[in-house]
Scaffold this motif. Structure first.
Motif, PDB file in Angstrom:
ATOM      1  N   ASN A   1       0.794  -1.234   0.000  1.00  0.00           N
ATOM      2  CA  ASN A   1       0.000   0.000   0.000  1.00  0.00           C
ATOM      3  C   ASN A   1       0.825   1.283   0.000  1.00  0.00           C
ATOM      4  OD1 ASN A   1      -2.568  -1.122  -0.250  1.00  0.00           O
ATOM      5  ND2 ASN A   1      -2.693  -1.530   1.937  1.00  0.00           N
ATOM      6  N   GLY A   2       1.871   1.291  -0.814  1.00  0.00           N
ATOM      7  CA  GLY A   2       2.614   2.521  -1.055  1.00  0.00           C
ATOM      8  C   GLY A   2       3.792   2.791  -0.152  1.00  0.00           C
ATOM      9  N   ALA A   3       4.127   1.877   0.743  1.00  0.00           N
ATOM     10  CA  ALA A   3       5.288   2.047   1.617  1.00  0.00           C
ATOM     11  C   ALA A   3       5.900   0.672   1.882  1.00  0.00           C
ATOM     12  CB  ALA A   3       4.889   2.709   2.931  1.00  0.00           C
ATOM     13  N   THR A   4       7.200   0.618   2.061  1.00  0.00           N
ATOM     14  CA  THR A   4       7.901  -0.639   2.290  1.00  0.00           C
ATOM     15  C   THR A   4       7.439  -1.308   3.582  1.00  0.00           C
ATOM     16  OG1 THR A   4       9.843   0.210   1.146  1.00  0.00           O
ATOM     17  CG2 THR A   4      10.198  -1.649   2.617  1.00  0.00           C
ATOM     18  N   VAL A   5       7.150  -2.600   3.504  1.00  0.00           N
ATOM     19  CA  VAL A   5       6.786  -3.371   4.694  1.00  0.00           C
ATOM     20  C   VAL A   5       8.086  -3.666   5.438  1.00  0.00           C
ATOM     21  CG1 VAL A   5       5.765  -5.507   5.567  1.00  0.00           C
ATOM     22  CG2 VAL A   5       4.728  -4.323   3.614  1.00  0.00           C
ATOM     23  N   THR A   6       8.247  -3.021   6.598  1.00  0.00           N
ATOM     24  CA  THR A   6       9.501  -3.117   7.348  1.00  0.00           C
ATOM     25  C   THR A   6       9.545  -4.309   8.285  1.00  0.00           C
ATOM     26  OG1 THR A   6       8.580  -1.581   8.972  1.00  0.00           O
ATOM     27  CG2 THR A   6       9.959  -0.643   7.228  1.00  0.00           C
ATOM     28  N   SER A   7       8.392  -4.828   8.681  1.00  0.00           N
ATOM     29  CA  SER A   7       8.363  -6.039   9.508  1.00  0.00           C
ATOM     30  C   SER A   7       6.995  -6.702   9.382  1.00  0.00           C
ATOM     31  CB  SER A   7       8.684  -5.739  10.978  1.00  0.00           C
ATOM     32  OG  SER A   7       7.758  -4.825  11.517  1.00  0.00           O
ATOM     33  N   ARG A   8       6.994  -8.003   9.630  1.00  0.00           N
ATOM     34  CA  ARG A   8       5.768  -8.791   9.570  1.00  0.00           C
ATOM     35  C   ARG A   8       5.943  -9.981  10.494  1.00  0.00           C
ATOM     36  NH1 ARG A   8       6.775 -11.495   3.585  1.00  0.00           N
ATOM     37  NH2 ARG A   8       8.445 -12.874   4.279  1.00  0.00           N
ATOM     38  N   GLY A   9       4.835 -10.569  10.907  1.00  0.00           N
ATOM     39  CA  GLY A   9       4.969 -11.711  11.799  1.00  0.00           C
ATOM     40  C   GLY A   9       3.639 -12.249  12.272  1.00  0.00           C
ATOM     41  N   ILE A  10       3.701 -12.900  13.424  1.00  0.00           N
ATOM     42  CA  ILE A  10       2.563 -13.602  14.003  1.00  0.00           C
ATOM     43  C   ILE A  10       2.434 -13.208  15.471  1.00  0.00           C
ATOM     44  CG2 ILE A  10       1.745 -15.887  14.727  1.00  0.00           C
ATOM     45  CD1 ILE A  10       1.476 -15.527  11.768  1.00  0.00           C
ATOM     46  N   LYS A  11       1.194 -13.026  15.927  1.00  0.00           N
ATOM     47  CA  LYS A  11       0.886 -12.923  17.355  1.00  0.00           C
ATOM     48  C   LYS A  11       0.136 -14.208  17.704  1.00  0.00           C
ATOM     49  CE  LYS A  11       0.311  -7.917  17.176  1.00  0.00           C
ATOM     50  NZ  LYS A  11      -0.674  -6.811  17.206  1.00  0.00           N
ATOM     51  N   TRP A  12       0.489 -14.837  18.815  1.00  0.00           N
ATOM     52  CA  TRP A  12      -0.158 -16.104  19.167  1.00  0.00           C
ATOM     53  C   TRP A  12      -0.304 -16.229  20.675  1.00  0.00           C
ATOM     54  CZ3 TRP A  12       2.238 -20.259  21.781  1.00  0.00           C
ATOM     55  CH2 TRP A  12       3.593 -20.072  22.062  1.00  0.00           C
ATOM     56  N   GLY A  13      -1.176 -17.146  21.092  1.00  0.00           N
ATOM     57  CA  GLY A  13      -1.386 -17.398  22.506  1.00  0.00           C
ATOM     58  C   GLY A  13      -2.600 -18.293  22.715  1.00  0.00           C
TER      59      GLY A  13
ATOM     60  N   ILE B   1       8.786 -12.189  11.597  1.00  0.00           N
ATOM     61  CA  ILE B   1       9.219 -13.130  10.554  1.00  0.00           C
ATOM     62  C   ILE B   1       9.575 -12.327   9.299  1.00  0.00           C
ATOM     63  CG2 ILE B   1       8.622 -15.229   9.270  1.00  0.00           C
ATOM     64  CD1 ILE B   1       6.361 -15.642  11.359  1.00  0.00           C
ATOM     65  N   GLY B   2      10.626 -11.537   9.391  1.00  0.00           N
ATOM     66  CA  GLY B   2      11.132 -10.827   8.231  1.00  0.00           C
ATOM     67  C   GLY B   2      10.393  -9.559   7.880  1.00  0.00           C
ATOM     68  N   SER B   3      10.462  -9.206   6.581  1.00  0.00           N
ATOM     69  CA  SER B   3       9.876  -7.973   6.062  1.00  0.00           C
ATOM     70  C   SER B   3       9.451  -8.210   4.616  1.00  0.00           C
ATOM     71  CB  SER B   3      10.893  -6.832   6.140  1.00  0.00           C
ATOM     72  OG  SER B   3      12.053  -7.166   5.382  1.00  0.00           O
ATOM     73  N   GLY B   4       8.789  -7.223   4.038  1.00  0.00           N
ATOM     74  CA  GLY B   4       8.389  -7.305   2.634  1.00  0.00           C
ATOM     75  C   GLY B   4       7.028  -7.945   2.438  1.00  0.00           C
ATOM     76  N   THR B   5       6.655  -8.082   1.178  1.00  0.00           N
ATOM     77  CA  THR B   5       5.370  -8.683   0.837  1.00  0.00           C
ATOM     78  C   THR B   5       5.540 -10.176   0.586  1.00  0.00           C
ATOM     79  OG1 THR B   5       5.685  -8.161  -1.497  1.00  0.00           O
ATOM     80  CG2 THR B   5       4.478  -6.539  -0.173  1.00  0.00           C
ATOM     81  N   GLY B   6       4.417 -10.884   0.503  1.00  0.00           N
ATOM     82  CA  GLY B   6       4.443 -12.301   0.197  1.00  0.00           C
ATOM     83  C   GLY B   6       4.121 -13.177   1.389  1.00  0.00           C
ATOM     84  N   VAL B   7       4.197 -14.484   1.138  1.00  0.00           N
ATOM     85  CA  VAL B   7       3.855 -15.503   2.131  1.00  0.00           C
ATOM     86  C   VAL B   7       5.002 -15.673   3.129  1.00  0.00           C
ATOM     87  CG1 VAL B   7       3.332 -17.969   2.430  1.00  0.00           C
ATOM     88  CG2 VAL B   7       2.360 -16.696   0.495  1.00  0.00           C
TER      89      VAL B   7
ATOM     90  N   ALA C   1       1.489  -6.986   9.888  1.00  0.00           N
ATOM     91  CA  ALA C   1       2.506  -6.379   9.035  1.00  0.00           C
ATOM     92  C   ALA C   1       2.550  -4.879   9.296  1.00  0.00           C
ATOM     93  CB  ALA C   1       2.203  -6.650   7.560  1.00  0.00           C
ATOM     94  N   THR C   2       3.757  -4.296   9.189  1.00  0.00           N
ATOM     95  CA  THR C   2       3.975  -2.885   9.494  1.00  0.00           C
ATOM     96  C   THR C   2       4.695  -2.182   8.348  1.00  0.00           C
ATOM     97  OG1 THR C   2       4.141  -3.373  11.859  1.00  0.00           O
ATOM     98  CG2 THR C   2       5.102  -1.297  11.123  1.00  0.00           C
ATOM     99  N   ASN C   3       4.231  -0.976   8.006  1.00  0.00           N
ATOM    100  CA  ASN C   3       4.972  -0.064   7.135  1.00  0.00           C
ATOM    101  C   ASN C   3       4.933   1.321   7.782  1.00  0.00           C
ATOM    102  OD1 ASN C   3       2.515   1.152   6.449  1.00  0.00           O
ATOM    103  ND2 ASN C   3       2.426   0.266   4.402  1.00  0.00           N
ATOM    104  N   SER C   4       5.423   2.347   7.108  1.00  0.00           N
ATOM    105  CA  SER C   4       5.492   3.680   7.712  1.00  0.00           C
ATOM    106  C   SER C   4       4.122   4.267   8.018  1.00  0.00           C
ATOM    107  CB  SER C   4       6.272   4.631   6.796  1.00  0.00           C
ATOM    108  OG  SER C   4       5.616   4.739   5.543  1.00  0.00           O
TER     109      SER C   4
END
Length: 166
Positions: free
Chosen positions: A92-104, A115-121, A141-144
Motif C-alpha cells: 500500500n505505497g510504503a515498504t513493509v519493514t516487519s511482519r509476523g505472528i501474534k499467538w497465545g 518473521i522478516g519484512s516485505g510482501t508475500g507468504v 505487518a507494518t509499514n510507515s
C-alpha cells in the motif's frame, strides 16, 4: 474557450485527459481510485478555435496506507507443534519493514514473533506446545503508515494417547 480540463498520470508528461466544461475562470475536479504512496502529475489545458494550450506540470503524492495482510490456516498440527503464517498481499505505497505472528491461548493473542519484512507468504513453526490445547493466532505487518493485524484463527494440538502399564 470551447473546452478545458486536466491531464494527469504517473509520468512527468501526463496524458489521461478529463474535460471540465468550457469558458474562462477557475475549475476543479476530483481524481478517484488512486494508488497509495504514488506520485501523480497533472496540468490544466484549455482549447479554443486557434488551438490547445497546456499549463505547467505539477505533482502530488498520495499518502501510503498500512499494509494488507491475511492470516493463513495452520498446518502440520501435532501434539507439540504447528506451522502458522500469513501473506502480505499489498504494501500500500510504503515498504513493509516487519511482519509476523501474534499467538497465545486467548482469543486476543499477544505473544509476537517477527518473521522478516516485505510482501508475500511467510510461515513459522511453533514448538513446545501443550497437547490437546487450543491456540489462537493472527498475522501482522507494518509499514510507515502503520500496522495491520490479520484475522484471528485457531487450531487445537492433538492430545497424547494415554499411557498404559501392565
Amino acid at each position: 474557450v470551447t473546452s478545458r480540463g486536466i491531464k494527469w498520470g504517473t509520468t512527468s508528461n501526463p496524458t489521461t485527459s478529463i474535460t471540465i466544461g468550457s469558458g474562462t475562470g477557475a475549475f476543479t475536479t476530483s481524481l478517484a481510485s488512486l494508488s497509495p504512496g504514488t506520485e501523480y502529475y497533472y496540468r490544466s489545458w484549455a482549447a479554443n478555435s486557434v488551438g490547445t494550450t497546456n499549463g505547467t506540470v505539477k505533482s502530488f503524492t498520495t499518502s501510503a496506507l498500512p499494509p494488507t495482510v491475511t492470516t493463513s490456516d495452520a498446518a502440520y498440527i501435532i501434539s507439540s507443534s504447528a506451522t502458522i503464517g500469513g501473506n502480505v498481499t499489498n504494501a500500500n505505497g510504503a515498504t513493509v519493514t516487519s511482519r509476523g505472528i501474534k499467538w497465545g491461548t486467548t482469543s486476543n493473542p499477544t505473544t509476537s514473533i517477527t518473521i522478516g519484512s516485505g510482501t508475500g507468504v511467510f510461515t513459522t513453526s511453533l514448538g513446545s506446545l501443550s497437547p490437546g490445547t487450543e491456540y489462537y493466532y493472527r498475522s501482522w505487518a507494518t509499514n510507515s503508515a502503520g500496522t495491520t493485524d490479520g484475522t484471528v484463527k485457531s487450531f487445537t494440538t492433538s492430545a497424547l494417547a494415554p499411557s498404559v502399564t501392565t
